[in-house]
Design an enzyme around this catalytic site. Structure first.
Site, PDB file in Angstrom:
ATOM      1  N   TYR A   3      36.339  44.685  36.925  1.00  0.00           N
ATOM      2  CA  TYR A   3      36.724  44.066  38.203  1.00  0.00           C
ATOM      3  C   TYR A   3      37.285  42.685  37.930  1.00  0.00           C
ATOM      4  O   TYR A   3      36.725  41.924  37.136  1.00  0.00           O
ATOM      5  CB  TYR A   3      35.497  43.962  39.117  1.00  0.00           C
ATOM      6  CG  TYR A   3      35.762  43.293  40.449  1.00  0.00           C
ATOM      7  CD1 TYR A   3      36.531  43.939  41.426  1.00  0.00           C
ATOM      8  CD2 TYR A   3      35.254  42.030  40.743  1.00  0.00           C
ATOM      9  CE1 TYR A   3      36.766  43.329  42.658  1.00  0.00           C
ATOM     10  CE2 TYR A   3      35.487  41.421  41.969  1.00  0.00           C
ATOM     11  CZ  TYR A   3      36.239  42.074  42.926  1.00  0.00           C
ATOM     12  OH  TYR A   3      36.470  41.465  44.141  1.00  0.00           O
ATOM     13  N   ASP A  39      38.723  37.884  31.117  1.00  0.00           N
ATOM     14  CA  ASP A  39      38.148  37.524  32.409  1.00  0.00           C
ATOM     15  C   ASP A  39      36.676  37.200  32.166  1.00  0.00           C
ATOM     16  O   ASP A  39      35.834  38.094  32.075  1.00  0.00           O
ATOM     17  CB  ASP A  39      38.308  38.675  33.401  1.00  0.00           C
ATOM     18  CG  ASP A  39      37.726  38.327  34.767  1.00  0.00           C
ATOM     19  OD1 ASP A  39      37.031  37.297  34.872  1.00  0.00           O
ATOM     20  OD2 ASP A  39      37.958  39.096  35.717  1.00  0.00           O
ATOM     21  N   LYS A  56      32.365  31.406  39.039  1.00  0.00           N
ATOM     22  CA  LYS A  56      30.905  31.517  39.137  1.00  0.00           C
ATOM     23  C   LYS A  56      30.161  30.301  38.533  1.00  0.00           C
ATOM     24  O   LYS A  56      30.129  29.261  39.166  1.00  0.00           O
ATOM     25  CB  LYS A  56      30.455  32.864  38.572  1.00  0.00           C
ATOM     26  CG  LYS A  56      31.053  33.983  39.467  1.00  0.00           C
ATOM     27  CD  LYS A  56      30.610  35.380  39.215  1.00  0.00           C
ATOM     28  CE  LYS A  56      31.223  36.270  40.312  1.00  0.00           C
ATOM     29  NZ  LYS A  56      31.809  37.515  39.866  1.00  0.00           N
TER      30      LYS A  56
HETATM   31  C1  PLP Z   1      33.234  37.901  40.499  1.00  0.00           C
HETATM   32  C2  PLP Z   1      34.328  38.261  39.584  1.00  0.00           C
HETATM   33  C3  PLP Z   1      35.672  37.982  39.890  1.00  0.00           C
HETATM   34  C4  PLP Z   1      36.102  37.474  41.235  1.00  0.00           C
HETATM   35  O1  PLP Z   1      35.594  36.208  41.516  1.00  0.00           O
HETATM   36  P1  PLP Z   1      35.514  35.734  43.053  1.00  0.00           P
HETATM   37  O2  PLP Z   1      35.067  34.331  42.955  1.00  0.00           O
HETATM   38  O3  PLP Z   1      34.569  36.661  43.725  1.00  0.00           O
HETATM   39  O4  PLP Z   1      36.898  35.861  43.614  1.00  0.00           O
HETATM   40  C5  PLP Z   1      36.626  38.220  38.929  1.00  0.00           C
HETATM   41  N1  PLP Z   1      36.291  38.733  37.734  1.00  0.00           N
HETATM   42  C6  PLP Z   1      35.022  39.017  37.417  1.00  0.00           C
HETATM   43  C7  PLP Z   1      34.700  39.541  36.063  1.00  0.00           C
HETATM   44  C8  PLP Z   1      34.010  38.812  38.335  1.00  0.00           C
HETATM   45  O5  PLP Z   1      32.758  39.164  38.031  1.00  0.00           O
END
Ligand code: PLP
Length: 429
Positions: free
Chosen positions: A145, A240, A268
Site C-alpha cells: 500500500y 516506501d 507516520k
Molecule cells: C500509511 C501508509 C501510506 C499512506 O500514508 P498516509 O499518511 O495515510 O497518507 C503510504 N505507504 C505506506 C507504506 C503506509 O503504511
C-alpha cells in the site's frame, strides 16, 4: 458486555454527515462486523472511548505513535510551538532541523521535502521519478500500500504484462495502465515485467517490509535483486518507508538492509502523531523539485511548525540508548507468549514479527506473500477481535493490518494482553 452506547449513538450522527461516518475507511470496523468506538482520549499504551471503557492499544494510530499516546515531551513541544503560532506560510527553523535530522539518519537522503501525509509523499516521489527518467510506467507489488494516489489504487490485470486495472472507481484506465503489478518476494515476476517493458519503467516502488498485508518480511536477496534490476534498466527504486522509517532503527529499514534506494517516502513516525510526510533522496534527483528545478510540488501547510516540533521531539526521544532493542524485547515477550498460548490450544496460526511490529495470521500456511495472506480466515479473525475488545484489548480491526507496540507498552500491559488472549481462545475454541 461492555457498554458502547455512546459510540453507537454518535456513529449514527457521524454517518449523517461523513461518508460512512469515518474519515478513513478501516476505522469503520466493517471487516469485523461491528460499529467503531469513538475515542475520547489516549495516554501511553491506552485509549479511552466515549463510554468510559479503556483498552490497551495495539493500533497506535496505525504507526506514528512509537512512543505511545500523548508522550509528555511531544505534547509539550507541540504546545510550545502553538504559542508561537500555528502556521506561518513562510520558512521556519523547525523545517530545517527536521530535514537535517532525516538526512543524517538515512544516508541515501541528501535532500528532503516535507509534505502532509504518506500519500502525498509517494505521489510526489513518483512524479519526480517520472520527470527524472522521462518515462511513465511504474511497478508496484500486489499487497503493498502506498496511500490513495490514483497510480497506486491498482490491482494486477490478467494481461501478459500484468498492466494494472483500477481497484477503485474513479481511477482512469489510462492511469491504471501505467502501473504494472508484480508479486512481493517473487523476483521472477519482476524480471518478466522488466524484460517486456523495462525501458518504459520510471520506478519500482516497494515497502521494504510489507506492512499493509499483515506483516510480510522481505526474503533474503529479494530487495537486493530489485536494486540490481532497476539499475540495469535505468529505473529508480523508491522505498516506501512510511511505516518502516524510524520503526526498526534510528533511520530507515534500508539502513539495516544496506541497500541504497534512489528515493524514499516517509510519514507516520517522523510527524510524531501530527500530519506529516516527506520524500527525499539523491541530490541530483531532488534538485529537480521546484523552486530549484521545475517539477512542481507545493503545500499550504507543508513544514508546519507544530508538526515539525512534534517530529523533532519524537526523533530526539528515539535516539535514547537501547530504545529499539528494548522495544523489540517487549514485543517478543508478547509474540513468544502468544506462540505458547496458541500451541497450548492446539492451534497452528502464524505469527510474523519484526522489531515492534507483528501480525497474527489465522492460517496454517507460512506467510511470505500476498497469496498466503489471502488464505487467512477473516471471519475467525473478526470473532477474535470482537472477543478481545470485550476484554479491553484493542487489536487492529482487520486481519490485513498489523499490530504496533510502543515504548509506552509496559510489562503489565503485555501480561494482561496474554492472559486475556488465553481466555478468548478458550471461549472461541
Ligand atoms: C500509511 C501508509 C501510506 C499512506 O500514508 P498516509 O499518511 O495515510 O497518507 C503510504 N505507504 C505506506 C507504506 C503506509 O503504511
Amino acid at each position: 458486555m461492555l457498554s458502547m452506547d455512546k459510540s453507537k449513538e454518535i456513529f449514527i450522527t457521524a454517518k449523517e454527515y461523513i461518508p460512512g461516518g469515518v474519515n478513513s475507511p478501516v476505522r469503520a470496523f466493517k471487516a469485523v462486523g461491528m460499529d467503531p468506538l469513538f475515542i475520547k482520549k489516549t495516554k501511553g499504551s491506552k485509549i479511552y472511548d466515549l463510554d468510559g471503557n479503556s483498552f490497551i492499544d495495539y493500533v497506535c494510530s496505525w504507526g506514528p505513535l512509537i512512543l505511545g499516546h500523548a508522550h509528555p515531551q511531544v505534547v509539550q513541544a507541540i504546545c510550545q510551538a502553538a504559542e508561537l503560532g500555528t502556521s506561518y506560510g513562510a520558512p521556519c527553523e523547525g523545517e530545517v532541523e527536521l530535514a537535517r535530522m532525516i538526512c543524517e539518519a538515512i544516508p541515501s537522503i541528501d535532500k528532503v521535502r516535507m509534505v502532509n501525509s504518506g500519500t502525498e509523499a509517494t505521489m510526489s516521489a513518483v512524479r519526480l521519478a517520472r520527470a527524472y527518467t522521462g518515462r511513465n510506467a511504474i511497478l508496484k507489488f500486489a499487497g503493498c500500500y502506498h496511500g490513495h494516489g490514483d497510480s497506486f489504487l491498482i490491482k494486477a490485470g490478467s494481461g501478459l504484462l500484468t498492466a494494472g486495472v483500477p481497484n477503485s472507481p474513479g481511477v482512469p484506465a489510462a492511469i491504471a495502465e501505467q502501473t504494472l503489478v508484480a508479486n512481493y518476494n517473487d523476483i521472477d515476476s519482476v524480471t518478466k515485467i522488466f524484460a517486456q517493458a523495462g525501458s518504459d519503467i520510471a520506478a519500482v516502488i516497494v515497502e521494504p517490509v510489507a506492512g499493509n498485508m499483515g506483516l510480510v518480511l522481505p526474503e533474503p536477496g529479494f530487495l537486493q535483486a530489485l536494486r540490481e534490476i532497476t539499475e540495469q534498466y535505468g529505473a529508480l527504486m523508491i522505498f516506501d518507508e512510511v511505516i518502516s522509517g524510524f520503526r526498526f532503527c534510528y533511520g530507515g529499514y534500508q539502513n539495516i538492509l544496506g541497500i541504497t534506494p534512489d528515493l524514499t517516502a516517509l510519514g507516520k513516525i517522523i510527524g510524531g502523531g501530527l500530519p506529516v510526510g516527506a520524500y527525499g533522496g539523491k541530490r541530483e534527483i531532488m534538485s529537480m523539485i521546484a523552486p530549484e528545478g521545475d517539477v512542481y510540488q507545493a503545500g499550504t501547510l507543508s513544514g508546519n511548525p507544530l508538526a515539525m516540533a512534534a517530529g523533532i521531539a519524537s526523533l530526539k526521544l528515539l535516539q535514547a540508548k537501547n530504545f529499539y532493542s528494548s522495544l523489540e524485547i517487549t514485543t517478543s515477550r508478547l509474540t513468544n507468549g502468544l506462540k505458547t498460548i496458541l500451541a497450548d490450544h492446539g492451534l497452528n496460526y502464524q505469527i510474523n514479527q519484526s522489531g515492534s511490529l507483528f501480525c497474527l495470521f489465522f492460517t496454517n500456511v507460512q506467510v511470505a506473500d500476498y497469496v498466503a495472506v489471502l488464505s487467512c480466515d477473516t471471519e475467525k479473525y473478526a470473532e477474535f477481535f470482537r472477543a478481545l475488545l470485550q476484554k479491553g484489548i484493542y487489536f487492529p480491526p482487520s486481519q490485513f493490518e498489523l499490530c504496533f507496540v510502543s515504548s509506552a507498552h509496559l510489562p503489565q500491559d503485555i501480561e494482561k494482553t496474554l492472559a486475556e488472549i488465553d481466555k478468548v481462545l478458550d471461549e472461541i475454541y
